[in-house]
Scaffold this active site. Structure first.
Site, PDB file in Angstrom:
ATOM      1  N   CYS A   1      26.289 -60.810 -43.531  1.00 38.94           N
ATOM      2  CA  CYS A   1      26.630 -61.614 -42.365  1.00 38.94           C
ATOM      3  C   CYS A   1      25.769 -62.873 -42.377  1.00 38.94           C
ATOM      4  CB  CYS A   1      26.379 -60.804 -41.095  1.00 38.94           C
ATOM      5  SG  CYS A   1      26.642 -61.752 -39.581  1.00 38.94           S
TER       6      CYS A   1
ATOM      7  N   CYS B   1      23.321 -62.566 -39.097  1.00 45.98           N
ATOM      8  CA  CYS B   1      22.214 -61.614 -38.958  1.00 45.98           C
ATOM      9  C   CYS B   1      21.771 -60.970 -40.257  1.00 45.98           C
ATOM     10  CB  CYS B   1      22.581 -60.523 -37.954  1.00 45.98           C
ATOM     11  SG  CYS B   1      23.797 -59.357 -38.597  1.00 45.98           S
TER      12      CYS B   1
ATOM     13  N   CYS C   1      31.089 -58.498 -36.847  1.00 47.55           N
ATOM     14  CA  CYS C   1      29.896 -57.848 -37.370  1.00 47.55           C
ATOM     15  C   CYS C   1      29.385 -56.877 -36.307  1.00 47.55           C
ATOM     16  CB  CYS C   1      28.831 -58.907 -37.675  1.00 47.55           C
ATOM     17  SG  CYS C   1      27.214 -58.212 -38.079  1.00 47.55           S
TER      18      CYS C   1
ATOM     19  N   CYS D   1      25.622 -58.108 -34.912  1.00 46.35           N
ATOM     20  CA  CYS D   1      25.381 -59.287 -34.070  1.00 46.35           C
ATOM     21  C   CYS D   1      26.622 -59.724 -33.298  1.00 46.35           C
ATOM     22  CB  CYS D   1      24.840 -60.440 -34.910  1.00 46.35           C
ATOM     23  SG  CYS D   1      26.072 -61.213 -35.979  1.00 46.35           S
TER      24      CYS D   1
ATOM     25  N   CYS E   1      40.446 -60.331 -44.049  1.00 48.71           N
ATOM     26  CA  CYS E   1      40.552 -61.759 -44.317  1.00 48.71           C
ATOM     27  C   CYS E   1      39.385 -62.428 -43.602  1.00 48.71           C
ATOM     28  CB  CYS E   1      41.901 -62.242 -43.784  1.00 48.71           C
ATOM     29  SG  CYS E   1      42.253 -63.953 -44.142  1.00 48.71           S
TER      30      CYS E   1
HETATM   31 FE    FE Z   1      25.945 -60.154 -38.052  1.00 52.24          FE
END
Ligand code: FE
Length: 133
Positions: free
Chosen positions: A48, A51, A97, A100, A120
């Site tokens: 990510c 984070c 995610c 976060c 995607c």
């Molecule tokens: Fe994240």
């Protein structure tokens, strides 16, 4: 899984690039074929961009032809979560995610085997880390 990452809008704005902020925190979408990770084929993990949580592996990346990095599964089922998205007069499933709550992209049920899923994902929402995946 790591603990939840919670930051104020001002903190996110200070940490992220304007493009990352627009996508991760404002549910934006980068133009197709614009992201640097779209065509990446190297072995490694995709984290990510907000984070650092491990989200996807190069093992599940495939060329969808859509212009966005595409995966048939997350690195771990718990790494991402999905939510109904009825914006723009469409019914899609948003992918976020888990750590976060950053917006990553959408998931569709027209992917390849073995899952039939197509995650995607915006290139700008990801950070690639080379490895021997
Ligand atoms: Fe994240």
């Amino acid at each position: 899984m790591s603990d939840k990452v919670e930051k104020s809008e001002a903190e996110w704005r200070a940490e992220l690039t304007p493009e990352q902020f627009e996508i991760l925190r404002r549910k934006g979408t980068e133009p197709a074929f614009s992201g640097e990770l779209n065509t990446k084929k190297d072995a490694g993990v995709y984290r990510c961009a907000g984070c650092g949580a491990e989200l996807f592996s190069s093992d599940t990346k495939f060329d969808s032809g859509t212009g966005w990095p595409s995966f048939y599964a997350p690195a771990d089922p718990e790494a991402v979560r999905s939510e109904d998205d009825r914006s723009f007069l469409m019914h899609r499933t948003e992918v976020l995610c888990s750590s976060c709550e950053g917006h990553l992209g959408h998931v569709f049920e027209d992917g390849p085997n073995p899952t039939g899923m197509r995650y995607c994902i915006n290139s700008a929402a990801l950070k690639f880390e080379p490895g021997d995946e």
